[in-house]
Design a protein around this motif. Structure first.
Motif, mmCIF file in Angstrom:
data_model
loop_
_atom_site.group_PDB
_atom_site.id
_atom_site.type_symbol
_atom_site.label_atom_id
_atom_site.label_comp_id
_atom_site.label_asym_id
_atom_site.label_seq_id
_atom_site.Cartn_x
_atom_site.Cartn_y
_atom_site.Cartn_z
ATOM 1 N N ASN A 1 0.884 -0.919 0.118
ATOM 2 C CA ASN A 1 0.068 0.145 0.258
ATOM 3 C C ASN A 1 0.525 0.851 -0.337
ATOM 4 N N ARG B 1 3.213 1.423 -3.437
ATOM 5 C CA ARG B 1 1.216 2.223 -4.698
ATOM 6 C C ARG B 1 0.907 3.849 -4.586
ATOM 7 N N PHE C 1 2.116 6.798 -6.776
ATOM 8 C CA PHE C 1 0.710 7.495 -7.498
ATOM 9 C C PHE C 1 1.042 9.000 -7.337
ATOM 10 N N SER D 1 3.018 7.562 -16.805
ATOM 11 C CA SER D 1 2.904 7.309 -14.986
ATOM 12 C C SER D 1 2.131 8.468 -14.537
ATOM 13 N N PHE E 1 -0.903 9.312 -16.889
ATOM 14 C CA PHE E 1 -2.543 8.594 -15.725
ATOM 15 C C PHE E 1 -2.435 9.727 -14.271
ATOM 16 N N ARG E 2 -2.213 9.749 -13.879
ATOM 17 C CA ARG E 2 -2.319 9.794 -12.029
ATOM 18 C C ARG E 2 -2.524 11.897 -12.598
ATOM 19 N N HIS F 1 -16.546 12.899 -10.822
ATOM 20 C CA HIS F 1 -16.708 11.402 -11.088
ATOM 21 C C HIS F 1 -15.520 10.740 -9.422
ATOM 22 N N ALA F 2 -16.940 10.402 -9.421
ATOM 23 C CA ALA F 2 -16.400 8.701 -8.134
ATOM 24 C C ALA F 2 -15.368 7.564 -8.508
ATOM 25 N N PHE F 3 -15.723 7.298 -9.285
ATOM 26 C CA PHE F 3 -14.439 6.105 -9.617
ATOM 27 C C PHE F 3 -13.045 7.067 -9.813
ATOM 28 N N SER G 1 -12.205 7.150 -6.639
ATOM 29 C CA SER G 1 -11.351 5.909 -5.238
ATOM 30 C C SER G 1 -10.363 5.729 -6.148
ATOM 31 N N LEU G 2 -9.765 6.274 -7.060
ATOM 32 C CA LEU G 2 -8.304 5.911 -7.729
ATOM 33 C C LEU G 2 -7.007 6.532 -7.436
ATOM 34 N N ASN H 1 -4.847 8.211 -5.014
ATOM 35 C CA ASN H 1 -3.966 7.906 -3.401
ATOM 36 C C ASN H 1 -3.032 8.340 -2.920
ATOM 37 N N ARG I 1 -2.571 5.659 1.743
ATOM 38 C CA ARG I 1 -3.976 4.879 2.339
ATOM 39 C C ARG I 1 -3.533 4.196 3.662
#
Lengths: 76, 552
Positions: free
Chosen positions: B365, B368, B372, B380, B383-384, B394-396, B399-400, B402, B405
């Motif tokens: 964790n 990761r 990010f 990379s 995408f970040r 957007h909720a999704f 969730s990505l 990071n 955590r």
């Protein structure tokens, strides 16, 4: 099929104890797939991936919606 | 620089062994009086084991260092008798905000559900935690805490460990049956024993500053990706106690640590972040790099490794001290059973097995999060930034994102100490799970389920009415010399109960454990579920205790 904008990732047979875990599992796979690639090679990989996933989704109305949402956040 | 905290100087006393020219013989020596070593000493003290605790210094940690103490660590600190002090002094927070460039992309609220004694997270400078632990340890006659005692050599034999200890008055020798190594990430003991630790260094540097802020600022965690005041890097802000704020600036690998630490370079960075009008003073500044690595196993014969000496993670997620305290939580009762001859030494292999599993989860964790936060390639980074730009609407996408955590305990579902379920249960209190807390009443006074558990094996028995419990079957449960204490969880208030009993006033305990009248849970001394059934069966309980203690 409306475009799903809520978290929707999971893997069969896997039990998650934190809500972020499936998304993080996928993100690690995604970034890992680009390991050791040049920027051009990464672009090609991304393009191939989009074509594969689009074919898998199949429904063009959904894809049109996804393209519109993606484009919203990118200024020409 | 400003001082909001006065570092205690603990008294060094000449060890009597020096004048007497004698070797000190002890059952257990712990090296390193940081949060984990001190917690370990208090855990063994609860088990009735006398402890020699050595530290080469004579004060607490300098600078805030560890900041966030997570719910499970607070529950362990409750067992050690300092949870209340930490929570009273610390800053409780639940809201985290994430910013990308100029604007906030989303915020989260950590409170997962009500009716838990401890909050998700408390922020407190590490020196306060250590001070409370030292005060507690000093009051325990079974703990011999020696400052300015530095271990300079260590050798291991089949049945014990020999140490040479250096003090301001000279050297003395210690012979111990067991050595617990809690001497931190650089672990001199690990090096003296020639043991390896494997992993990777992250090529990045971070500036950390403790800043005393005059104005009010909310008790929230703020995380910036690529902010205008610190382009292309990340910044993290945390509120601690005494109006001390902790700020972490990502600097990149090429930064010069000595230059960056100078106040004339730090102050402009903070001004750019806070704006010119906000008054502040610097209290402490440091530059760090970090590694993600662990030892192959955490037990080596009579030497056991806990905390950073065994495993090191990146700071994102507060998984260092929190996981170290869980090491102590896991090890204390196992060592006691082995020392008493009630369990074979193999039980300590399960300490390594379970905590390696947890360390791998923490390493995964935190790695990761690091990947990010500090992308290593253009792809990379793209995408970040894409995830961040989708997060706002957007909720999704949220969730990505990071930004760390935050530490949660591992569910030890693959542990060999668990007895697999044979009856169906819903929920997440499966074998290997760390116990969920619940509000209960004991003798008419409000309290918490976790306050009635810990330090010994227990059988939680859910009943409608304690009067209906089979007292003779449940009292004096003993498996090979290991007592299992019953704890009735009753739906109605118990007037006079022959067995320990709590009243599940609102039915929350039964709900969280998916319990029906008659359901029983075998609970380990570290408040983890070992086994559970829909009804009590003495033979099955004996087998489960034997399994949880490696007796079969």
């Amino acid at each position: 099929m409306a475009l799903n904008l809520n978290p929707n990732l999971s893997e069969a047979g896997k039990r998650y104890f934190s809500a972020y875990s499936p998304g993080d599992d996928f993100y690690e796979l995604l970034i890992g797939a680009h390991l050791d690639l040049s920027d051009e090679q990464s672009e090609l990989l991304n393009a191939r991936l989009i074509l594969l996933l689009a074919n898998h989704i199949g429904d063009i109305a959904t894809l049109r919606e996804a393209l519109a949402v993606a484009r919203e956040g990118v200024q020409a | 620089m400003l001082k909001t905290y006065t570092y205690p100087k603990y008294e060094y006393r000449t060890p009597p062994e020096i004048a007497a020219g004698k070797t000190l013989k002890v059952p257990v020596v712990i090296v390193g009086a940081g949060p984990v070593g001190l917690g370990m000493a208090l855990d063994l003290d609860l088990q009735g084991i006398p402890v020699l605790l050595l530290d080469e210094d004579d004060t607490v940690s300098i600078g805030s260092r560890g900041v966030c103490y997570a719910k499970r660590a607070l529950e362990i600190l409750d067992r050690y008798g300092v949870g209340e002090a930490v929570c009273a002094k610390g800053v409780s927070w639940n809201v985290g905000r994430t910013f990308f460039r100029e604007s906030e992309v989303y915020n989260f609220n950590l409170v997962p559900e009500p009716d838990h004694h401890r909050p998700g997270m408390v922020n407190l400078q590490q020196y306060y935690l250590e001070e409370y632990l030292v005060t507690r340890a000093a009051a325990r006659p079974g703990i011999d805490l020696r400052w300015k005692n530095k271990v300079v050599s260590v050798t291991q034999a089949a049945t014990g460990v020999s140490l040479t200890v250096e003090t301001p008055d000279g050297l003395y020798a210690v012979e111990a049956d067991w050595l617990i190594t809690a001497d931190g990430a650089r672990s001199p003991i690990r090096r003296m024993l020639g043991l390896e630790v494997e992993g990777k260094i992250f090529m990045d540097r971070f500036l950390i500053a403790d800043v005393v802020m005059k104005a009010d600022f909310p008790a929230e965690r703020w995380f910036w990706f690529d902010p205008p005041f610190h382009p292309n890097q990340s910044v993290l802000l945390h509120k601690q106690t005494d109006s001390v704020f902790r700020i972490d600036f990502q600097l990149g690998w090429d930064a010069d640590p000595e230059e960056e630490k100078k106040p004339e370079n730090v102050i402009p960075r903070i001004k750019a972040m806070l704006g010119d009008q906000r008054e502040f003073e610097l209290e402490w500044v440091s530059v760090y790099t970090f590694q993600c690595r662990r030892m192959g196993r955490f037990n080596h014969g009579r030497v056991l490794f806990v905390g950073d000496a065994a495993h090191q993670v990146s700071p994102f997620g507060a998984r260092g001290a929190n996981s170290g305290l869980q090491d102590a939580d896991n090890l204390g009762w196992k060592l006691k059973l082995v020392m008493d001859g009630k369990a074979p030494e193999r039980l300590l292999d399960s300490y390594s097995e379970e905590r390696v599993y947890a360390a791998d989860e923490n390493l995964m964790n935190s790695t990761r999060s690091t990947d990010f936060i500090t992308p290593k390639s253009r792809a990379s980074r793209t995408f970040r930034n894409a995830a961040l730009s989708l997060a706002k609407d957007h909720a999704f996408g949220r969730s990505l994102v990071n930004s760390g955590r935050l530490s949660v305990p591992s569910f030890l579902v693959d542990s060999s100490l668990n007895t697999p379920d044979e009856d169906p249960f819903a929920g997440r209190m499966l074998p290997g799970a760390p116990m969920d807390d619940a509000p209960v009443e004991k003798d008419g006074a409000p309290g918490w389920l976790l306050q009635s558990t810990g330090n010994r094996f227990q059988l939680m028995v859910f009943v409608d009415d304690p009067a209906t419990a089979d007292i003779s079957a449940l009292s004096q449960l003993d498996v090979g010399g290991i007592a299992v204490e019953p704890l009735l969880i009753s739906r109605v208030a118990a007037s006079a109960c022959a067995l320990p009993c709590v009243h599940d006033v609102r039915g929350i305990a039964a709900k969280r454990y998916d319990a029906k009248p008659g359901s029983v849970y075998l609970i380990r001394p570290d408040q983890h579920v070992a086994a559970r059934w829909r009804s009590f069966d003495a033979a099955k309980l004996r087998a489960a205790v034997a399994r949880a203690t490696c007796q079969q």
